[in-house]
Design an enzyme around this catalytic site. Structure first.
Site, PDB file in Angstrom:
ATOM      1  N   GLU A  60    -109.736  -4.157 -46.700  1.00  0.00           N
ATOM      2  CA  GLU A  60    -108.744  -4.265 -45.639  1.00  0.00           C
ATOM      3  C   GLU A  60    -108.818  -5.528 -44.683  1.00  0.00           C
ATOM      4  O   GLU A  60    -107.893  -6.506 -44.512  1.00  0.00           O
ATOM      5  CB  GLU A  60    -108.486  -3.194 -44.818  1.00  0.00           C
ATOM      6  CG  GLU A  60    -107.904  -2.036 -45.360  1.00  0.00           C
ATOM      7  CD  GLU A  60    -108.686  -1.156 -46.422  1.00  0.00           C
ATOM      8  OE1 GLU A  60    -109.884  -1.414 -46.465  1.00  0.00           O
ATOM      9  OE2 GLU A  60    -107.945  -0.388 -47.022  1.00  0.00           O
ATOM     10  N   HIS A 129    -105.756   9.251 -43.102  1.00  0.00           N
ATOM     11  CA  HIS A 129    -104.298   8.622 -43.882  1.00  0.00           C
ATOM     12  C   HIS A 129    -103.240   8.896 -42.721  1.00  0.00           C
ATOM     13  O   HIS A 129    -102.401   8.216 -42.831  1.00  0.00           O
ATOM     14  CB  HIS A 129    -103.981   9.502 -45.084  1.00  0.00           C
ATOM     15  CG  HIS A 129    -105.135   9.235 -46.266  1.00  0.00           C
ATOM     16  ND1 HIS A 129    -106.339   9.388 -46.218  1.00  0.00           N
ATOM     17  CD2 HIS A 129    -104.728   8.458 -47.405  1.00  0.00           C
ATOM     18  CE1 HIS A 129    -106.911   8.871 -47.534  1.00  0.00           C
ATOM     19  NE2 HIS A 129    -105.904   8.481 -47.893  1.00  0.00           N
TER      20      HIS A 129
END
Lengths: 325, 360
Positions: A60, A129
């Site tokens: 990321e 998440h």
């Protein structure tokens, strides 16, 4: 007009901007060939080619860093962070870098980046998440944080975000991706950033919400109506900066407010809004501004998730508190 | 397993052209530079050494802000920059102000950067660079992005970024190299291994014998260069640049160098972590001393010429400081103004508040 789910509207917005501007690039983990884990980029690589819609290595911070580098060479990147719980890996690229570049460069290096990412509870994901981390982003000056609650807004807001010359964190609530369809124009249109929408007019209390909580608030408003309480529901749409004008106008009319967020109560968007309301409109208030929020723990594992998350019942409860204050 | 590692490590020999005595030891690698170019490299190194001395003095007088000394690293910094073209893009670390200056940042602006004025960070039109990065390693993934952007646009340009031996421990270092390799980004990653990340020696950063070998895991080219040898640094960078624009991928260059001064002028005391012996051992490798010998041997350099240059440099520095002194102080309203393209409502309000404050 077509009937679209929110995910289809999001794809449509990216397709529109990929067509409109050759500098728009869409990329991330599984975004290319696979069309994204939620199929948000379905068909885009096929239509626009691998040069413009592409898979990245699984990292990321790297995705954030190349977004900045691509912006420095005149592109308009639309990276995806696969789930927003992974944002911790890219915090420096977002908050330490892209948010500051325009200022750091003396106004010469804009960062027209739209970071898209799914988040939100109620869909039984593994840890990290579903977390609502918009507060982290909202604390960072230089970022806009946009959270649509429906397909129509999602398309218009995403197009506006991609066209904006400053970084936008565009958060998509997973529960809303396919929960309902609505009419969405196939042609291009924009929805203004930094502007809230009044989703339901009312006279007794103002409910201020965003994302999935807009729907919980609307459901609560329906329940409350049965008891003769008229609730106005505001959908923030952009959570940073907040459209206080719309909020204050409503609160001055209803004299009561409940701010609703799915995130934990501590140091959140709702706290800031409550503070601003009392600073700007205390003499209009008949009751304290209350908050509906999740408890101050980390996000619950799936078995405890349903109770952990705020819902329309929690909202009704808080509204009754302010009405009966 | 161990054998594989040894095999890899043994392949990273230090690339050198000019030894400590100023003798060419690798004739085949000698870059094709004219006498005038060789002299220009010397002028830049001397200028930068003088600038460093003056900057330290100015800092001690309280006339400069944040400053990271550069003496010792001139060959690494300027040899690599000399291999660049105007269209190449520099993403520097905080010690890499000299490269910016030679890429086109006016000296007065470099002083403004040090003093914490946004004008110091505004690259003039056509100067392809960003201001020095403060977060160690953040520039590395960004350089991969710039190099990818050049590739997408089909431009004959490279991104070059600088970090130190400590920077090579950051996650962003590995991510940047890996992304650049995977995308074939037109990028060069320079690690100036000056042996200390503030106080922590390079031996404590990693079990790897070289930093250059870290290129292997990313599947890109890597080379370890004598970072006190300006010709070797130039040649390595030039070659990396050519490979990058020819679509042959990015390169990691490790330069072995040393900073004579403290980490920054904000209170670092190198005597806490380095010995005098180590300092003097590295001073014998000095990049300017050996290049001076080399040029004098060729009859291209003289003491008079150098003294003249030093005087001229001091005058330029004086003039640039004066220019920086004459720049109005940065205001909070300047900051509010340039944070966004369009002011959000909250900042509009705060703008009024600070306009009021600053008008008093």
């Amino acid at each position: 007009m077509a009937q679209m789910t929110m995910i289809q509207a999001i794809t449509d917005a990216m397709r529109t901007e990929l067509k409109n501007d050759e500098n728009v690039l869409v990329f991330g983990e599984d975004v290319g060939q696979n069309g994204g884990v939620f199929r948000a980029t379905e068909g885009l690589q096929k239509e626009f080619g691998e040069d413009r819609v592409f898979d990245t290595p699984l990292a990321e911070s790297g995705i954030g860093g190349i977004s900045i580098g691509l912006a420095l060479t005149g592109f308009r990147p639309v990276p995806e962070i696969q789930f927003f719980g992974f944002v911790y890996e890219v915090m420096d690229a977002i908050s330490g870098q892209m948010a500051r570049y325009r200022y750091r460069s003396g106004g010469t290096r804009p960062m027209p980046i739209t970071v898209r990412s799914p988040f939100g509870g109620g869909v039984h994901t593994p840890e990290l998440h579903a977390d609502s981390l918009e507060g982290l982003m909202a604390q960072q000056p230089g970022l806009r944080v946009v959270i649509p609650s429906n397909p129509y807004d999602a398309k218009g807001l995403l197009i506006s975000s991609i066209r904006n010359n400053d970084p936008v964190i565009f958060l998509e609530h997973m529960k809303l991706y396919r929960s309902f369809r609505e009419e969405v124009p196939e042609e291009e249109y924009t929805v203004d950033l930094d502007k809230a929408a009044i989703k339901r007019e009312g006279t007794d209390v103002t409910l201020i919400a965003y994302g999935a909580m807009v729907h919980s608030s609307l459901k609560a408003a329906e329940e409350l109506e049965k008891d003769g309480i008229s609730a106005e529901v505001i959908d923030l749409r952009t959570v940073s900066p907040v459209d206080y004008e719309t909020i204050l106008e409503s609160v001055k009319k209803t004299n009561r407010a409940v701010v609703v967020q799915e995130a934990q109560k501590q140091a959140g968007i709702a706290a800031n809004i409550a503070a601003e309301i009392q600073e700007q409109a205390i003499l209009h208030l008949e009751a304290p501004v209350l908050r509906v929020a999740a408890p101050d723990t980390v996000y619950a594992f799936t078995q405890a998730e349903e109770v952990w998350l705020p819902n329309h019942n929690t909202i009704v409860e808080k509204v009754n508190n302010v009405i009966n204050f | 397993m161990k054998r594989t590692l040894e095999n890899i490590e043994n392949q990273f020999e230090t690339f050198q052209i000019l030894n400590e005595e100023g003798e060419i030891v690798n004739k085949d690698a000698m870059p094709d530079l004219s006498d005038e170019e060789l002299k220009e490299i010397m002028r830049r190194m001397v200028y930068t050494r003088i600038l460093d001395q003056r900057s330290i003095a100015l800092n001690r007088q309280g006339r400069l802000g944040f400053y990271a000394p550069t003496a010792g690293q001139e060959a690494s910094q300027l040899g690599s920059q000399f291999a660049l073209e105007k269209e190449d893009f520099i993403l520097p670390g905080y010690r890499d102000v000299p490269q910016l200056i030679w890429h086109g940042l006016p000296l007065a602006q470099a002083f403004l950067f040090s003093r914490g004025h946004f004008k110091g960070n505004q690259m003039p039109e056509g100067v392809n660079a960003v201001s020095p990065q403060i977060i160690i390693g953040a520039q590395i993934t960004q350089a991969a992005g710039v190099g990818l952007g050049f590739k997408k646009r089909g431009e004959q340009a490279v991104a070059i970024t600088y970090t130190g031996d400590g920077g090579a421990s950051q996650g962003d270092f590995y991510e940047g190299l890996n992304f650049a390799g995977a995308f074939g980004a037109q990028a060069i990653f320079v690690v100036q291994n000056n042996r200390f990340a503030i106080s922590v020696p390079v031996e404590k950063q990693s079990a790897a014998t070289t930093i250059a070998q870290k290129s292997v895991a990313a599947g890109i080219e890597g080379i370890q260069v004598d970072g006190m040898d300006v010709l070797a640094v130039y040649a390595a960078t030039k070659e990396a640049r050519e490979r990058a624009i020819n679509g042959e991928g990015p390169t990691l260059i490790e330069t072995l160098t040393y900073r004579y001064g403290p980490h920054t002028m904000a209170g670092d005391d190198p005597t806490r972590y380095r010995t005098d012996e180590e300092d003097s051992e590295w001073e014998k490798k000095d990049p300017i001393v050996r290049f001076r010998k080399f040029l004098e041997e060729k009859g291209l350099w003289s003491e008079e010429e150098e003294n003249e240059l030093i005087e001229k440099t001091k005058e330029e520095i004086k003039a640039a400081i004066k220019e920086a002194d004459n720049t109005p102080k940065q205001k909070v309203t300047d900051l509010i103004e340039i944070m966004h393209e369009e002011l959000p409502a909250n900042l509009k309000e705060q703008m009024e508040e600070y306009k009021e404050k600053e008008s008093k």
